[in-house]
Each structure stands twice: as structure tokens, then as C-alpha cells.
Design an enzyme around this catalytic site. Structure first.
Site, PDB file in Angstrom:
ATOM      1  N   ARG A   1       0.113  -6.358   1.238  1.00  0.00           N
ATOM      2  CA  ARG A   1       1.289  -5.328   1.096  1.00  0.00           C
ATOM      3  C   ARG A   1       1.804  -4.794   2.585  1.00  0.00           C
ATOM      4  O   ARG A   1       2.609  -3.865   2.679  1.00  0.00           O
ATOM      5  CB  ARG A   1       0.587  -4.059   0.665  1.00  0.00           C
TER       6      ARG A   1
ATOM      7  N   ARG B   1       1.958   4.896 -18.228  1.00  0.00           N
ATOM      8  CA  ARG B   1       0.584   4.569 -17.975  1.00  0.00           C
ATOM      9  C   ARG B   1      -0.646   5.781 -17.692  1.00  0.00           C
ATOM     10  O   ARG B   1      -1.658   5.517 -18.217  1.00  0.00           O
ATOM     11  CB  ARG B   1       0.484   3.481 -16.791  1.00  0.00           C
TER      12      ARG B   1
ATOM     13  N   ARG C   1      -4.778   7.257 -14.682  1.00  0.00           N
ATOM     14  CA  ARG C   1      -5.081   6.871 -13.412  1.00  0.00           C
ATOM     15  C   ARG C   1      -4.614   7.965 -12.454  1.00  0.00           C
ATOM     16  O   ARG C   1      -3.324   8.523 -12.590  1.00  0.00           O
ATOM     17  CB  ARG C   1      -4.279   5.622 -12.845  1.00  0.00           C
TER      18      ARG C   1
ATOM     19  N   ARG D   1       4.284   6.574  -3.344  1.00  0.00           N
ATOM     20  CA  ARG D   1       3.729   5.018  -3.186  1.00  0.00           C
ATOM     21  C   ARG D   1       5.147   4.145  -3.476  1.00  0.00           C
ATOM     22  O   ARG D   1       5.352   3.562  -2.764  1.00  0.00           O
ATOM     23  CB  ARG D   1       3.248   4.967  -4.708  1.00  0.00           C
TER      24      ARG D   1
ATOM     25  N   LYS E   1       2.495  -6.546 -12.237  1.00  0.00           N
ATOM     26  CA  LYS E   1       1.412  -7.342 -11.501  1.00  0.00           C
ATOM     27  C   LYS E   1       0.298  -7.522 -12.120  1.00  0.00           C
ATOM     28  O   LYS E   1       0.010  -8.876 -12.444  1.00  0.00           O
ATOM     29  CB  LYS E   1       1.262  -6.707 -10.140  1.00  0.00           C
TER      30      LYS E   1
HETATM   31  P1  ATP Z   1       0.324  -1.336 -10.011  1.00  0.00           P
HETATM   32  O1  ATP Z   1      -1.120  -1.741 -10.226  1.00  0.00           O
HETATM   33  O2  ATP Z   1       1.104  -0.997 -11.174  1.00  0.00           O
HETATM   34  O3  ATP Z   1       0.939  -2.636  -9.596  1.00  0.00           O
HETATM   35  P2  ATP Z   1       0.079  -0.155  -7.456  1.00  0.00           P
HETATM   36  O4  ATP Z   1       0.551  -1.524  -6.817  1.00  0.00           O
HETATM   37  O5  ATP Z   1       0.756   1.040  -6.942  1.00  0.00           O
HETATM   38  O6  ATP Z   1       0.532   0.083  -8.949  1.00  0.00           O
HETATM   39  P3  ATP Z   1      -2.723  -0.714  -7.118  1.00  0.00           P
HETATM   40  O7  ATP Z   1      -2.361  -2.131  -6.476  1.00  0.00           O
HETATM   41  O8  ATP Z   1      -3.502  -0.637  -8.118  1.00  0.00           O
HETATM   42  O9  ATP Z   1      -1.300   0.152  -7.748  1.00  0.00           O
HETATM   43  O10 ATP Z   1      -3.086   0.024  -5.693  1.00  0.00           O
HETATM   44  C1  ATP Z   1      -3.575   1.487  -5.645  1.00  0.00           C
HETATM   45  C2  ATP Z   1      -3.708   1.912  -4.476  1.00  0.00           C
HETATM   46  O11 ATP Z   1      -4.775   1.154  -3.807  1.00  0.00           O
HETATM   47  C3  ATP Z   1      -2.338   1.783  -3.251  1.00  0.00           C
HETATM   48  O12 ATP Z   1      -1.618   3.098  -3.672  1.00  0.00           O
HETATM   49  C4  ATP Z   1      -3.138   1.928  -2.268  1.00  0.00           C
HETATM   50  O13 ATP Z   1      -3.689   3.274  -1.596  1.00  0.00           O
HETATM   51  C5  ATP Z   1      -4.589   1.085  -2.409  1.00  0.00           C
HETATM   52  N1  ATP Z   1      -4.301  -0.274  -1.933  1.00  0.00           N
HETATM   53  C6  ATP Z   1      -4.392  -1.303  -3.012  1.00  0.00           C
HETATM   54  N2  ATP Z   1      -4.114  -2.619  -2.194  1.00  0.00           N
HETATM   55  C7  ATP Z   1      -3.944  -2.374  -1.015  1.00  0.00           C
HETATM   56  C8  ATP Z   1      -3.604  -3.069   0.146  1.00  0.00           C
HETATM   57  N3  ATP Z   1      -3.264  -4.475   0.073  1.00  0.00           N
HETATM   58  N4  ATP Z   1      -3.646  -2.512   1.150  1.00  0.00           N
HETATM   59  C9  ATP Z   1      -3.809  -1.055   1.413  1.00  0.00           C
HETATM   60  N5  ATP Z   1      -3.907  -0.383   0.431  1.00  0.00           N
HETATM   61  C10 ATP Z   1      -4.118  -0.898  -0.799  1.00  0.00           C
HETATM   62 MG    MG Z   2      -1.876  -3.205 -10.459  1.00  0.00          MG
END
Ligand code: ATP
Ligand code: MG
Length: 239
Positions: free
Chosen positions: A89, A128, A134, A145, A14
Site C-alpha cells: 500500500r 458492505r 466492519r 481511507r 480486491k
Molecule cells: P477492501 O477490503 O474493500 O479492499 P480496504 O482496502 O480499505 O477495503 P483492508 O485491506 O481490509 O481494507 O484493510 C483495512 C485496514 O487495515 C486499512 O485501512 C489499514 O488500516 C490496515 N491495513 C491493511 N493492509 C495494510 C497495509 N498493507 N499497510 C498498512 N495498513 C494496512
Molecule cells: Mg479486502
């Protein structure tokens, strides 16, 4: 510019994909994960709250995320076009996003879903971890996750389908040229824009080139292809 929602499991690409589009079109980009990590770094109250959830692989409460998102969105000039990366999400977040945009006379634009096998995701995230360090990219938290993704986030895919804006790209099923062209045509119909050539994201060669090719068609034109081990091949025409 249309808004774009990038949707997919942790590690699906993403952020990488968003960066390409943002660099080319100067769109807005909201990565809720990045926003939260910045808050943690700055040591704010929000950051302290966020840390516990993130370290545990859990989602933050919807109400909190919805406020953060609306604030971030309003910082961009109206109509600029924003890529939502990591939001929504949950179904309540999606409903809230739709409402928030409608209140401003905007809409969700299009959703791009990146479907990648879990084994590949795990390998990418562990890699990563070495590159970016991270804290939540460790095997135990990644598994949490994934579980959260399956139970709370994946059902949203259908929600977007009902909204009529879902574009799914699956490596496993559409990872052929024919599949990709079909996918690209869907994107093209959803959001025809002008020409596009892209630089190459570094950390997921091979897989990302497919996304980039899709992006190339989504914005029409030709793009580059990466070989599995990284070097750039000559421009590759999607059509
Ligand atoms: P990637 O960046 O590879 O897509 P990811 O989707 O797990 O990985 P991030 O989008 O960076 O990672 O999110 C990291 C963390 O931040 C999530 O695991 C969650 O705890 C929190 N978070 C991020 N966005 C949301 C959201 N929309 N609602 C609730 N928690 C969130
Ligand atoms: Mg991301």
C-alpha cells in the site's frame, strides 16, 4: 503459479476477486486486512496496535506490515503462487515485497489494478457495512481511507507500471466489451493459464461480473455474466 498483486481503492473488489481465483486454482491468499482483523479478534498485542490505526482509517507502519507479510508468505509452500490483497500500500512496502520475493528466488508476477469511481466505492462500502458490519465501513472513516489511498497508495500504480507488470481495468473507460477484450488480452499475455469458469460473488452484481469476465480471459476460456440485479445469464464467452 505466478504471484498476483491485487491493487485498488477500498471497496474496489480486491477480496472478492481474490476469492474467485483462489477457489479455482488453490493459490495462496494473503489479505493483510483480514490478518489484522483476526489479530484484533484474538486480542493480541498486534491486534491492539492495529485497532487504533484501522478505526482511524490510517495505515499501519510499514516495518510492521512487512514483517507480517513475510511471515504469512513463508507459510505457503514455495512456488504455490500467492495473491497479495491489500499489500503493498506504500512504495516502501512495494520495495520490501520485491526484495523479500527476490531473496526467495521469486518475483511479483503480475499486478491487477481495479479502478472504480469513488461514488460507486462509497455505495459498495456502505452496503458492505450492513452485510458484514466492519467498524471501519462508516462514512467518516471511509472518507479518511480514500484520502489515505490517494496520498499514499495510488502513487504505487506508477511504480508497478515501471516494473512492467501493471494491468489496469477501469470500469468507466473499459467497461465496454471492446475495452474489456483489450484488457483481457493484456492479462492473457501476462499470465496464460488454463480454462476458467466461475461462480458468482454476491455483493456487487454487475460490477463484479466485469472483473470475473476479465478473470475468465486472464485464465482463458468462458465465464458467466451477471445482470445488474443478480441472476446468472448463460455462459458468456469473452473471446
Ligand atoms: P477492501 O477490503 O474493500 O479492499 P480496504 O482496502 O480499505 O477495503 P483492508 O485491506 O481490509 O481494507 O484493510 C483495512 C485496514 O487495515 C486499512 O485501512 C489499514 O488500516 C490496515 N491495513 C491493511 N493492509 C495494510 C497495509 N498493507 N499497510 C498498512 N495498513 C494496512
Ligand atoms: Mg479486502
Amino acid at each position: 503459479m505466478k504471484n498476483i498483486i491485487i491493487f485498488g481503492a477500498p471497496g474496489s473488489g480486491k477480496g472478492t476477486y481474490s476469492d474467485e481465483i483462489v477457489a479455482k486454482y488453490n493459490m495462496g491468499h494473503i489479505s493483510t486486512g483480514d490478518v489484522l482483523r483476526e489479530q484484533i479478534k484474538a486480542g493480541t498485542e498486534l491486534g491492539k496496535t492495529a485497532q487504533g490505526y484501522i478505526d482511524n482509517g490510517q495505515l499501519l507502519p510499514d516495518e510492521l506490515m512487512i514483517d507480517i507479510l513475510a511471515d504469512a508468505y513463508d507459510k505457503f509452500p514455495a512456488g504455490k503462487g500467492v495473491i497479495f490483497d491489500g499489500f503493498p500500500r506504500t512504495i516502501p512496502q512495494a520495495e520490501a515485497l520485491k526484495k523479500m520475493l527476490a531473496e526467495r528466488g521469486h518475483d511479483m508476477g503480475m499486478m491487477i489494478e481495479l479502478v472504480v469511481e469513488e461514488e460507486v466505492l462509497m455505495a459498495r462500502l456502505l452496503n458492505r457495512a450492513k452485510v458484514q458490519g466492519r467498524a471501519d465501513d462508516n462514512e467518516e472513516t471511509i472518507k479518511k481511507r480514500f484520502a489515505v489511498y490517494h496520498s499514499q497508495t495510488a502513487p504505487l500504480s506508477e511504480w508497478f507500471a515501471k516494473e512492467g507488470i501493471r494491468n489496469t481495468f477501469s470500469w468507466a473507460e473499459l467497461g465496454s466489451k471492446e475495452g474489456l477484450v483489450a484488457f483481457c488480452k493484456g492479462l492473457q499475455a501476462a499470465a496464460p493459464v488454463d480454462s476458467f469458469a466461475t461462480p458468482i460473488p454476491g455483493d456487487m452484481p454487475g460490477y463484479d461480473s466485469q472483473v470475473i469476465m476479465a478473470a475468465g480471459a486472464f485464465v482463458q476460456g468462458s465465464t458467466m455474466e451477471l445482470s445488474a440485479d443478480g441472476p446468472i445469464r448463460p455462459p458468456y464467452a469473452v473471446y
